[in-house]
Every structure is written in structure tokens, then in C-alpha cells.
Design an enzyme around this catalytic site. Structure first.
Site, PDB file in Angstrom:
ATOM      1  N   ASP A  10       0.878  -1.165   0.000  1.00 21.46           N
ATOM      2  CA  ASP A  10       0.000   0.000   0.000  1.00 21.46           C
ATOM      3  C   ASP A  10       0.922   1.223   0.000  1.00 21.46           C
ATOM      4  O   ASP A  10       2.132   1.123   0.274  1.00 21.46           O
ATOM      5  CB  ASP A  10      -0.872  -0.052   1.267  1.00 21.46           C
ATOM      6  CG  ASP A  10      -1.586   1.253   1.551  1.00 21.46           C
ATOM      7  OD1 ASP A  10      -2.304   1.724   0.658  1.00 21.46           O
ATOM      8  OD2 ASP A  10      -1.390   1.806   2.644  1.00 21.46           O
ATOM      9  N   ASP A  12      -0.255   5.166   0.815  1.00 19.82           N
ATOM     10  CA  ASP A  12      -0.546   6.209   1.812  1.00 19.82           C
ATOM     11  C   ASP A  12      -0.723   5.627   3.215  1.00 19.82           C
ATOM     12  O   ASP A  12      -1.557   4.771   3.424  1.00 19.82           O
ATOM     13  CB  ASP A  12      -1.801   6.982   1.389  1.00 19.82           C
ATOM     14  CG  ASP A  12      -1.546   7.761   0.113  1.00 19.82           C
ATOM     15  OD1 ASP A  12      -2.245   7.525  -0.883  1.00 19.82           O
ATOM     16  OD2 ASP A  12      -0.631   8.585   0.093  1.00 19.82           O
ATOM     17  N   GLY A  53     -10.051   7.178  -1.798  1.00 20.05           N
ATOM     18  CA  GLY A  53     -10.209   7.869  -3.075  1.00 20.05           C
ATOM     19  C   GLY A  53     -10.555   9.324  -2.838  1.00 20.05           C
ATOM     20  O   GLY A  53     -11.556   9.618  -2.170  1.00 20.05           O
ATOM     21  N   LYS A  55     -11.628  11.757  -4.858  1.00 22.13           N
ATOM     22  CA  LYS A  55     -12.903  12.224  -5.432  1.00 22.13           C
ATOM     23  C   LYS A  55     -14.074  11.697  -4.600  1.00 22.13           C
ATOM     24  O   LYS A  55     -15.013  12.425  -4.266  1.00 22.13           O
ATOM     25  CB  LYS A  55     -13.018  11.783  -6.886  1.00 22.13           C
ATOM     26  CG  LYS A  55     -11.980  12.407  -7.804  1.00 22.13           C
ATOM     27  CD  LYS A  55     -12.221  12.116  -9.260  1.00 22.13           C
ATOM     28  CE  LYS A  55     -11.952  10.669  -9.621  1.00 22.13           C
ATOM     29  NZ  LYS A  55     -10.544  10.299  -9.439  1.00 22.13           N
ATOM     30  N   GLU A  56     -13.966  10.440  -4.248  1.00 21.99           N
ATOM     31  CA  GLU A  56     -15.018   9.815  -3.431  1.00 21.99           C
ATOM     32  C   GLU A  56     -15.089  10.478  -2.058  1.00 21.99           C
ATOM     33  O   GLU A  56     -16.163  10.640  -1.476  1.00 21.99           O
ATOM     34  CB  GLU A  56     -14.736   8.319  -3.292  1.00 21.99           C
ATOM     35  CG  GLU A  56     -14.792   7.530  -4.603  1.00 21.99           C
ATOM     36  CD  GLU A  56     -13.524   7.645  -5.446  1.00 21.99           C
ATOM     37  OE1 GLU A  56     -12.590   8.390  -5.063  1.00 21.99           O
ATOM     38  OE2 GLU A  56     -13.490   7.020  -6.520  1.00 21.99           O
ATOM     39  N   LYS A  86      -6.114  19.528  -6.425  1.00 19.02           N
ATOM     40  CA  LYS A  86      -5.539  18.918  -5.226  1.00 19.02           C
ATOM     41  C   LYS A  86      -4.319  18.077  -5.558  1.00 19.02           C
ATOM     42  O   LYS A  86      -3.289  18.136  -4.892  1.00 19.02           O
ATOM     43  CB  LYS A  86      -6.613  18.067  -4.513  1.00 19.02           C
ATOM     44  CG  LYS A  86      -6.127  17.283  -3.330  1.00 19.02           C
ATOM     45  CD  LYS A  86      -5.775  15.841  -3.728  1.00 19.02           C
ATOM     46  CE  LYS A  86      -5.129  15.105  -2.566  1.00 19.02           C
ATOM     47  NZ  LYS A  86      -4.789  13.711  -2.902  1.00 19.02           N
ATOM     48  N   ASP A 184      -1.759  -0.263   6.023  1.00 20.97           N
ATOM     49  CA  ASP A 184      -1.822   0.564   7.241  1.00 20.97           C
ATOM     50  C   ASP A 184      -3.227   0.674   7.791  1.00 20.97           C
ATOM     51  O   ASP A 184      -3.411   1.257   8.872  1.00 20.97           O
ATOM     52  CB  ASP A 184      -1.307   1.982   6.938  1.00 20.97           C
ATOM     53  CG  ASP A 184      -2.306   2.775   6.096  1.00 20.97           C
ATOM     54  OD1 ASP A 184      -2.684   3.891   6.517  1.00 20.97           O
ATOM     55  OD2 ASP A 184      -2.740   2.271   5.040  1.00 20.97           O
TER      56      ASP A 184
HETATM   57  C1  XBP Z   1      -5.143   6.303   0.469  1.00 22.24           C
HETATM   58  C2  XBP Z   1      -6.326   6.933  -0.112  1.00 22.24           C
HETATM   59  C3  XBP Z   1      -6.153   7.971  -1.157  1.00 22.24           C
HETATM   60  C4  XBP Z   1      -5.505   9.212  -0.568  1.00 22.24           C
HETATM   61  C5  XBP Z   1      -5.793  10.423  -1.420  1.00 22.24           C
HETATM   62  O1  XBP Z   1      -4.744   5.342  -0.469  1.00 22.24           O
HETATM   63  O2  XBP Z   1      -7.432   6.565   0.235  1.00 22.24           O
HETATM   64  O3  XBP Z   1      -7.427   8.293  -1.643  1.00 22.24           O
HETATM   65  O4  XBP Z   1      -6.069   9.460   0.717  1.00 22.24           O
HETATM   66  O5  XBP Z   1      -5.281  10.208  -2.706  1.00 22.24           O
HETATM   67  P1  XBP Z   1      -3.883   4.021  -0.026  1.00 22.24           P
HETATM   68  P2  XBP Z   1      -6.192  10.606  -3.975  1.00 22.24           P
HETATM   69  O6  XBP Z   1      -3.858   3.949   1.491  1.00 22.24           O
HETATM   70  O7  XBP Z   1      -4.639   2.874  -0.660  1.00 22.24           O
HETATM   71  O8  XBP Z   1      -2.518   4.244  -0.608  1.00 22.24           O
HETATM   72  O9  XBP Z   1      -6.757  11.968  -3.704  1.00 22.24           O
HETATM   73  O10 XBP Z   1      -5.240  10.595  -5.156  1.00 22.24           O
HETATM   74  O11 XBP Z   1      -7.230   9.526  -4.038  1.00 22.24           O
HETATM   75 MG    MG Z   2      -3.049   3.229   3.171  1.00 25.02          MG
END
Ligand code: XBP
Ligand code: MG
Length: 258
Positions: A10, A12, A53, A55-56, A86, A184
Site C-alpha cells: 500500500d 498512503d 479515493g 474524489k469519493e 488537489k 496501514d
Molecule cells: C489512500 C487513499 C487515497 C488518498 C488520497 O490510499 O485513500 O485516496 O487518501 O489520494 P492508499 P487521492 O492507502 O490505498 O494508498 O486523492 O489521489 O485519491
Molecule cells: Mg493506506
């Protein structure tokens, strides 16, 4: 026992702690650019992270926390425009070096490469954000360490749906029992487990530490390293005090022997 062939990371919250001072700040900058008085403080953002996401997440915010807002444009176009802005702010912030890799991430990636373990990424974030983070933290060309970067809108249903992990494994032509996922969050664990991946490691962070990690074989504070021991929150890795390939191989054999 199935042979461990690949680590699926993963992004983020796992590779780097990007949400609080990265994505959240970028969202607020985009709102300000658009002349909106929306301010996602750290507490509100923690609630909004229930939805993956960007946008979501904006749509969730409007539906749950700002019902009174009236959009002049088509809502999808409006949200997409905000999200593009963003992403631009986020990429600039990452390129500035503001967000480092979490403890132990570089070490584990290098160990995996040296030992011939295949690497993939399965993330909800926008692909550009992944390339920006890898380049700013690991250097130009670091994206090539990963056979597949499965990210964002490449699948319709984002985490906790299993689609992004299924997509990554299909591209790598791997069975789920050959893979170990490193996540995470609760949404991330559900996504990996839903895709049939039985060995899942979680390294928690400030936003996710109190989430439900049922289905993860090992939950730690961080990956850690020599002189930087991690705390084990669930499962066992004794006598190791940081997460290395030996810990991952043991975890994988325990989880896939069941
Ligand atoms: C984390 C998310 C992402 C980010 C924002 O992704 O949910 O949506 O918060 O990035 P992961 P975007 O933990 O799966 O890496 O605005 O590009 O969606
Ligand atoms: Mg994550």
C-alpha cells in the site's frame, strides 16, 4: 506452505505518512484556490478517511458534512476539477521532500530487491502521486523497482473492495498465496483479504492505530530497524525487533499453512 514470491505495498500511510500533512493540506489548498471556505482540519479528515479515493472523499464530505452546499456545475465535473487541483498541490508538496518514507521502508524494499522478491504497489491514490513519492524519496527511476503500480481509477471499486489487489496480482500473474500485503488501514486489510491474500502485515499510523485489523497476521507500530525496534500490537515476531524478510517469510508460512 506456499512460497512467498511478492510483496504488495500500500502507499498512503504505509510507505509514508502522507495523509495528515500531505493529502489533507493539498485538499485544503485546492478548496482555497476554488474560493471555497471548506477547511478539512485534522479531526474532520480522520473521519473522512473512512472513504478511500480523493474524489469519493470529497463527495462523502458534501453528503455527510456539507449538505447545504449547492454546486453550480455538474457535481462530477466540479469534484473532478477540485481533485485535479488537489493532485497538483500534492505532487508539488511531495516533490519538495516534505514527506519522508516511514522508518524501515527503504531498508525492507532494498532487502526485497537484493533477495529477488518481486514488488508491486496496490493503492487507492492517484498514480501520479505514487511516482512523485517514489521519486522524491527513493530517487529517479525508483518506480522501476515495482513490476506493477496498481493505483487509483484503474479499478472502479476502491478499497476496501478487493479490485486493486486482484488487478495487481493479475498483472503480475501471481496467485494470492504467493503474495504478502503490507498495509496501514482497516480498508486496506479488507481489500487484501477480499482478494484472497492470506498474509497481511499492518504498520499502523496516527490515523489508523485504533482501527480493526482482523485478518492481518501481524500488526506493528512501524517496520523499524537496528536501534529502532517496533512495537508488536497483534501477532508475534519474537525474537525479531524489526520487520525484515525473515519475519515476513515466517508470517507468510504461518498464514498460508492454515
Ligand atoms: C489512500 C487513499 C487515497 C488518498 C488520497 O490510499 O485513500 O485516496 O487518501 O489520494 P492508499 P487521492 O492507502 O490505498 O494508498 O486523492 O489521489 O485519491
Ligand atoms: Mg493506506
Amino acid at each position: 506452505m506456499s512460497e512467498l514470491k511478492a510483496l504488495l505495498f500500500d502507499v498512503d500511510g504505509t510507505l509514508a505518512d502522507t495523509e495528515r500533512n500531505g493529502h489533507r493540506v493539498a485538499f485544503n489548498a485546492a478548496f482555497a484556490d476554488a474560493g471555497l471556505d471548506w477547511e478539512w482540519n485534522e479531526e474532520l479528515y480522520g473521519k473522512l478517511l473512512a472513504v478511500t479515493g480523493g474524489k469519493e472523499r470529497i463527495r462523502f464530505y458534501l453528503e455527510e458534512f456539507n449538505r447545504g452546499f449547492r454546486c453550480q456545475l455538474d457535481p462530477d465535473l466540479f469534484i473532478a476539477g477540485l481533485h485535479r487541483a488537489k493532485t497538483s498541490h500534492y505532487k508539488a508538496l511531495i516533490a519538495s521532500g516534505a514527506i519522508p518514507l516511514r522508518s524501515g521502508v527503504r531498508r525492507l524494499l532494498q532487502e526485497a530487491v537484493v533477495h529477488g522478491l518481486r514488488l508491486g504497489i496496490a493503492t487507492t491514490t492517484t498514480p501520479d502521486n505514487v511516482f512523485a513519492l517514489l521519486e522524491s524519496t527513493l530517487g529517479v527511476g525508483a518506480a522501476s523497482w515495482f513490476e506493477v503500480i496498481a493505483a487509483g481509477d484503474v479499478v472502479a471499486a476502491k478499497k476496501p473492495a478487493p479490485d486493486i489487489y486482484r488487478w495487481a496480482m493479475a498483472k503480475m500473474d501471481l496467485e494470492a498465496d504467493s503474495c504478502l500485503a503490507i498495509e496501514d488501514s482497516h480498508n486496506g486489510v479488507r481489500s487484501a483479504r477480499g482478494a484472497g491474500i492470506r498474509s497481511v502485515l499492518v504498520s499502523v499510523n496516527g490515523y489508523t492505530e485504533n482501527e480493526d485489523f482482523s485478518g492481518a497476521g501481524l500488526v506493528v507500530s512501524h517496520l523499524g530497524g537496528n536501534g529502532d525496534p517496533c512495537r508488536v500490537l497483534s501477532g508475534s515476531m519474537a525474537p525479531a525487533t524489526w520487520v525484515d524478510l525473515a519475519v515476513l517469510r515466517t508470517l507468510h508460512s504461518q498464514c498460508t499453512d492454515l
